[in-house]
Design an enzyme around this catalytic site. Sequence first.
Site, mmCIF file in Angstrom:
data_model
loop_
_atom_site.group_PDB
_atom_site.id
_atom_site.type_symbol
_atom_site.label_atom_id
_atom_site.label_comp_id
_atom_site.label_asym_id
_atom_site.label_seq_id
_atom_site.Cartn_x
_atom_site.Cartn_y
_atom_site.Cartn_z
ATOM 1 N N LYS A 66 -9.330 -7.683 -6.852
ATOM 2 C CA LYS A 66 -8.872 -6.323 -6.520
ATOM 3 C C LYS A 66 -9.854 -5.549 -5.638
ATOM 4 O O LYS A 66 -9.440 -4.783 -4.782
ATOM 5 C CB LYS A 66 -8.559 -5.537 -7.794
ATOM 6 C CG LYS A 66 -7.284 -6.039 -8.484
ATOM 7 C CD LYS A 66 -6.897 -5.143 -9.640
ATOM 8 C CE LYS A 66 -5.584 -5.627 -10.252
ATOM 9 N NZ LYS A 66 -5.073 -4.723 -11.287
ATOM 10 N N ASP A 103 -1.247 0.626 -9.750
ATOM 11 C CA ASP A 103 -1.490 0.750 -11.196
ATOM 12 C C ASP A 103 -1.447 2.219 -11.599
ATOM 13 O O ASP A 103 -0.993 2.565 -12.695
ATOM 14 C CB ASP A 103 -2.868 0.176 -11.578
ATOM 15 C CG ASP A 103 -2.887 -1.340 -11.500
ATOM 16 O OD1 ASP A 103 -1.805 -1.951 -11.618
ATOM 17 O OD2 ASP A 103 -3.977 -1.913 -11.309
ATOM 18 N N ASN A 154 -16.037 6.276 -23.747
ATOM 19 C CA ASN A 154 -16.388 4.859 -23.599
ATOM 20 C C ASN A 154 -17.582 4.541 -24.482
ATOM 21 O O ASN A 154 -18.431 5.414 -24.709
ATOM 22 C CB ASN A 154 -16.727 4.554 -22.127
ATOM 23 C CG ASN A 154 -16.655 3.076 -21.826
ATOM 24 O OD1 ASN A 154 -15.694 2.418 -22.228
ATOM 25 N ND2 ASN A 154 -17.646 2.541 -21.145
ATOM 26 N N ILE A 224 -2.310 0.086 -22.636
ATOM 27 C CA ILE A 224 -1.878 -0.615 -21.418
ATOM 28 C C ILE A 224 -1.924 -2.132 -21.606
ATOM 29 O O ILE A 224 -1.438 -2.877 -20.761
ATOM 30 C CB ILE A 224 -2.657 -0.171 -20.155
ATOM 31 C CG1 ILE A 224 -4.097 -0.659 -20.180
ATOM 32 C CG2 ILE A 224 -2.604 1.323 -19.964
ATOM 33 C CD1 ILE A 224 -4.744 -0.530 -18.810
HETATM 34 P P1 ATR Z 1 -11.093 -4.058 -17.205
HETATM 35 O O1 ATR Z 1 -11.244 -4.327 -15.744
HETATM 36 O O2 ATR Z 1 -9.966 -4.810 -17.862
HETATM 37 O O3 ATR Z 1 -11.043 -2.593 -17.517
HETATM 38 P P2 ATR Z 1 -13.885 -4.199 -17.890
HETATM 39 O O4 ATR Z 1 -14.234 -3.582 -16.576
HETATM 40 O O5 ATR Z 1 -14.694 -5.341 -18.394
HETATM 41 O O6 ATR Z 1 -12.398 -4.687 -17.914
HETATM 42 O O7 ATR Z 1 -13.903 -3.021 -18.987
HETATM 43 C C1 ATR Z 1 -13.643 -3.247 -20.330
HETATM 44 C C2 ATR Z 1 -13.570 -1.901 -21.057
HETATM 45 O O8 ATR Z 1 -13.292 -2.139 -22.428
HETATM 46 C C3 ATR Z 1 -14.864 -1.102 -21.030
HETATM 47 O O9 ATR Z 1 -14.569 0.269 -21.063
HETATM 48 C C4 ATR Z 1 -15.539 -1.548 -22.342
HETATM 49 O O10 ATR Z 1 -16.497 -0.648 -22.833
HETATM 50 P P3 ATR Z 1 -18.042 -0.719 -22.308
HETATM 51 O O11 ATR Z 1 -18.019 -0.260 -20.875
HETATM 52 O O12 ATR Z 1 -18.758 0.261 -23.172
HETATM 53 O O13 ATR Z 1 -18.464 -2.137 -22.490
HETATM 54 C C5 ATR Z 1 -14.330 -1.570 -23.240
HETATM 55 N N1 ATR Z 1 -14.431 -2.398 -24.447
HETATM 56 C C6 ATR Z 1 -14.395 -3.744 -24.542
HETATM 57 N N2 ATR Z 1 -14.451 -4.141 -25.831
HETATM 58 C C7 ATR Z 1 -14.529 -3.007 -26.593
HETATM 59 C C8 ATR Z 1 -14.607 -2.724 -28.002
HETATM 60 N N3 ATR Z 1 -14.605 -3.712 -28.918
HETATM 61 N N4 ATR Z 1 -14.648 -1.433 -28.408
HETATM 62 C C9 ATR Z 1 -14.645 -0.432 -27.494
HETATM 63 N N5 ATR Z 1 -14.571 -0.613 -26.159
HETATM 64 C C10 ATR Z 1 -14.519 -1.886 -25.708
#
Ligand code: ATR
Length: 290
Positions: A66, A103, A154, A224
């Site tokens: 992307k 999106d 976050n 989502i």
């Molecule tokens: P995507 O492109 O699908 O959004 P990403 O950029 O890896 O994937 O982001 C994942 C998101 O899920 C992030 O906001 C992550 O939080 P952090 O930035 O603090 O890591 C969040 N995330 C993943 N697992 C999580 C969990 N178990 N509890 C809370 N937030 C989670």
Amino acid sequence: MTAKAGVIGWPVEHSLSPLLHGHWLDAYGIDGRYEKIAAAPEAFAATIRDLRQRGFRGVNVTVPHKEAAFALGETVNQAARSTGAANLLVFKPDGGIGVDNTDATGLFDSLQQELGPLALDGKNIVLLGAGGAARGAAFGLQAFGHAARITILNRHKARADQLVAHMRAHLPDANFTTGTLEDWPAAAADARLAVNTTSAGMKGNPPLDLDLGALNKSAAVCDIVYSPLETPLLKDAKARGHQTIDGLGMLMHQAAPSFQAFFFAEMQGRMPEVTPRLRQTLVKALQARD
Ligand code: ATR
């Protein structure tokens, strides 16, 4: 001649886009084809050139391309610029490439369909997560809605702050605040909507650790994620009487403007319809994977 479009990703086997676009090609009787195109990151730009030479009208772009797709474009709209990512490339007859991120509208259109128009105007929204998916969601909610406040929570607050700093460069009037998941109870108390964009709750991942007891009783909850279709978050929300919106709505609505762009002449500019039958087709496909 058969009109061609597709989805490019790595891997791409699990993409539901061919099913979506195939449904509309049938529904509107269009002589078209929509293919899955697997391309490793180092082959992305060359594959795009090749598809163009082969007469493709454009492609949808999925993980991990992307950002690379965004960088390829000459005509970049605000949604793509504000998110720094693109999920739609349209090959123009003059040789240019139009770049979009649907999106953002996809989420907003899905929420509008489920909650009704103006439901979010002047209301507070909590957005959970600050990754790639959160960018499109934050832009969509801010640019197309008229929420009073969007609170981005976050695990790592710095990432939420970065996202907001980037958005503000494009949407100076954006009304965002940020926090960690510990700020959930305060933000949830007066929210009209909570949207999960984190990968928590996705098949194979642990669920989000949130107490929905803190949520305003009239709030809706949207996830989502669509695999599983009913995430633990949505199950909990439903059990507590909240309106829930799953990830298939956004999936269908983000695809509609892509289809319109690829098959513009055949559709005479119309947007394809997001119908219960289309949803049923996708639900069946997801169930077949379980
Ligand atoms: P995507 O492109 O699908 O959004 P990403 O950029 O890896 O994937 O982001 C994942 C998101 O899920 C992030 O906001 C992550 O939080 P952090 O930035 O603090 O890591 C969040 N995330 C993943 N697992 C999580 C969990 N178990 N509890 C809370 N937030 C989670």
